[in-house]
Design an enzyme around this catalytic site. Structure first.
Site, PDB file in Angstrom:
ATOM      1  N   LEU A 239      -2.528 124.774 -46.352  1.00  0.00           N
ATOM      2  CA  LEU A 239      -2.243 123.692 -45.423  1.00  0.00           C
ATOM      3  C   LEU A 239      -0.758 123.711 -45.097  1.00  0.00           C
ATOM      4  O   LEU A 239       0.078 124.001 -45.968  1.00  0.00           O
ATOM      5  CB  LEU A 239      -2.629 122.332 -46.016  1.00  0.00           C
ATOM      6  CG  LEU A 239      -4.104 121.920 -45.966  1.00  0.00           C
ATOM      7  CD1 LEU A 239      -4.295 120.562 -46.620  1.00  0.00           C
ATOM      8  CD2 LEU A 239      -4.621 121.889 -44.542  1.00  0.00           C
ATOM      9  N   ASP A 240      -0.438 123.394 -43.859  1.00  0.00           N
ATOM     10  CA  ASP A 240       0.972 123.327 -43.487  1.00  0.00           C
ATOM     11  C   ASP A 240       1.707 122.309 -44.339  1.00  0.00           C
ATOM     12  O   ASP A 240       1.103 121.345 -44.838  1.00  0.00           O
ATOM     13  CB  ASP A 240       1.119 122.959 -42.006  1.00  0.00           C
ATOM     14  CG  ASP A 240       0.302 123.879 -41.102  1.00  0.00           C
ATOM     15  OD1 ASP A 240       0.059 125.014 -41.537  1.00  0.00           O
ATOM     16  OD2 ASP A 240      -0.068 123.447 -39.995  1.00  0.00           O
ATOM     17  N   THR A 241       3.002 122.479 -44.448  1.00  0.00           N
ATOM     18  CA  THR A 241       3.801 121.550 -45.244  1.00  0.00           C
ATOM     19  C   THR A 241       3.722 120.133 -44.681  1.00  0.00           C
ATOM     20  O   THR A 241       3.675 119.157 -45.433  1.00  0.00           O
ATOM     21  CB  THR A 241       5.259 122.026 -45.292  1.00  0.00           C
ATOM     22  OG1 THR A 241       5.296 123.372 -45.777  1.00  0.00           O
ATOM     23  CG2 THR A 241       6.094 121.149 -46.198  1.00  0.00           C
ATOM     24  N   THR A 243       1.185 118.951 -43.001  1.00  0.00           N
ATOM     25  CA  THR A 243      -0.209 118.539 -42.892  1.00  0.00           C
ATOM     26  C   THR A 243      -0.702 118.075 -44.256  1.00  0.00           C
ATOM     27  O   THR A 243      -0.412 118.696 -45.277  1.00  0.00           O
ATOM     28  CB  THR A 243      -1.083 119.695 -42.387  1.00  0.00           C
ATOM     29  OG1 THR A 243      -0.592 120.143 -41.116  1.00  0.00           O
ATOM     30  CG2 THR A 243      -2.525 119.259 -42.213  1.00  0.00           C
ATOM     31  N   HIS A 324      -1.303 127.382 -38.711  1.00  0.00           N
ATOM     32  CA  HIS A 324      -0.988 126.319 -37.734  1.00  0.00           C
ATOM     33  C   HIS A 324      -1.956 126.331 -36.561  1.00  0.00           C
ATOM     34  O   HIS A 324      -1.581 125.965 -35.426  1.00  0.00           O
ATOM     35  CB  HIS A 324       0.444 126.474 -37.204  1.00  0.00           C
ATOM     36  CG  HIS A 324       1.494 126.506 -38.260  1.00  0.00           C
ATOM     37  ND1 HIS A 324       1.823 125.402 -39.014  1.00  0.00           N
ATOM     38  CD2 HIS A 324       2.293 127.519 -38.692  1.00  0.00           C
ATOM     39  CE1 HIS A 324       2.784 125.728 -39.865  1.00  0.00           C
ATOM     40  NE2 HIS A 324       3.082 127.002 -39.689  1.00  0.00           N
TER      41      HIS A 324
END
Length: 375
Positions: A239-241, A243, A324
């Site tokens: 997961l994105d930082t 998100t 992303h």
């Protein structure tokens, strides 16, 4: 005549009084003799033919240095020999205080070495099977199910009786089946059972946490939430930082590989906050595909969950896992994302799990994950 009768009467009276007094004296003397040891009870016993009872001071016992070889001469000698009075029993006082000579450590060591040399070349003895089925390999099915968390052994036996358990594709119809947890495939209600020591967790990753188990820059990462685990865990996907939402942690390598492989198409559900207004055909454009620098990206499903003025909360479902990808798709369509949350990873949903909380997956959830990727 009067005087004689008077004397006689007085004499008689005197004699009677003397007799009475002597009688009283005799009674008092009798009581004294009864209490003391000077009465004639022994003479009466001899005259009546009954055996003579010795007095306490005359009784002899068969203990002590002056013990009689013929045994006791009264009834109390038996108790003195070892009855209620606690006297010693015959034969116990012989050799009292004597102990066997102790053997030295050197002697014990040499004896042990001789025994080892004597049995060194002999094969190990085969012990007999003492219970039915001992010659079979594997572990009993109900024990495996109980360890996997399906309840007590009795409850697991009921699962077998209800024909809800499968082993290698066949429904188990009788109790006592032995299975090999490394080779056999066990299912309950069609869901695979994780029979080994696997662990499965769901973490609601907060914003700002890096999706790695360790970070060289000292940033907060996923490994900070599982430091107290003895088994090494790794994350499933990323997961994105910026998100937040569901991310899975496990030590089941094959399951983690299949959950992230495009071949199995495990779907992920995201909630995104957008600023509108948004056109009606946005969902169709996302489903048809948005061209990115690394190829087309398509959404499996799109819907508007909530609208408050120009603020929109939309749900995007897709099975791809490129970096992303949701943010890039919506930004390419003209609607950059303010906030993004992953609310589901396959059958595992976020629910009311708070940010930063780690929870262990249930057996049903693990079975559903394995069913999702044909395990």
């Amino acid at each position: 005549m009067r005087s004689n009768s008077g004397r006689n009467s007085s004499g008689n009276n005197g004699g009677s009084r003397g007799g009475n007094s002597s009688g009283r004296g005799g009674k008092s003397g009798g009581r004294g003799n009864y209490r003391g040891a000077g009465n004639n009870r022994d003479d009466k016993q001899q005259g009546s033919g009954r055996p003579k009872r010795p007095r306490p001071e005359e009784r002899l016992y068969d203990v002590g240095p002056n013990a009689s070889k013929e045994g006791p001469k009264s009834g109390r000698g038996a108790s003195a020999r070892g009855g209620a009075k606690g006297g010693p029993k015959r034969g116990q006082d012989q050799g009292r205080g004597r102990t066997a000579p102790s053997r030295s450590r050197e002697y014990e060591t040499r004896a042990e070495e001789r025994n080892r040399e004597r049995y060194a070349g002999k094969p190990a003895a085969k012990l007999p099977k003492t219970f039915p089925g001992a010659e079979q390999e594997g572990e009993r099915l109900q024990k495996v199910l109980a360890r996997a968390g399906y309840g007590s052994r009795r409850a697991c036996e009921e699962l077998v009786d209800e024909a809800r358990v499968e082993v290698n594709g066949e429904i188990v119809m009788e109790q006592g089946l032995r299975v090999d947890t490394e080779k056999d495939e066990i299912k309950v209600d069609g869901l695979t059972v994780a029979t080994q020591s696997y662990q499965f967790f769901s973490l609601n990753k907060p914003v700002g946490v890096v999706s790695t188990m360790e970070d060289n820059e000292g940033r907060q990462c996923l490994g900070d939430y599982v430091q107290n685990r003895e088994t090494r865990l790794f994350h499933v996907g990323r997961l994105d930082t910026e998100t937040e939402g569901v991310i899975l942690l496990t030590n089941h390598g094959e399951l983690a590989h299949r959950l992230t492989h495009p071949k199995y198409g495990v779907k992920k559900v995201y909630l995104a906050h957008l600023v509108g207004p948004i056109p009606r055909d946005l969902g169709k454009r996302l489903k048809d595909g948005i061209e990115l620098e690394d190829g087309y990206a398509r959404a499996d499903h799109f819907r508007v969950v909530e609208q408050t003025g120009k603020n929109y909360l939309v749900e995007v479902t897709l099975h791809e896992g490129r970096k992303h990808i949701v943010r890039r798709m919506l930004a390419e369509a003209g609607f950059p994302v303010d906030k993004l949350v992953r609310v589901a990873f396959g059958p595992i949903t976020l629910g009311d799990q708070k940010s930063g909380w780690l929870r262990r997956l249930s057996n049903t959830e693990v079975g559903m994950l394995m069913q999702e990727v044909d395990l």
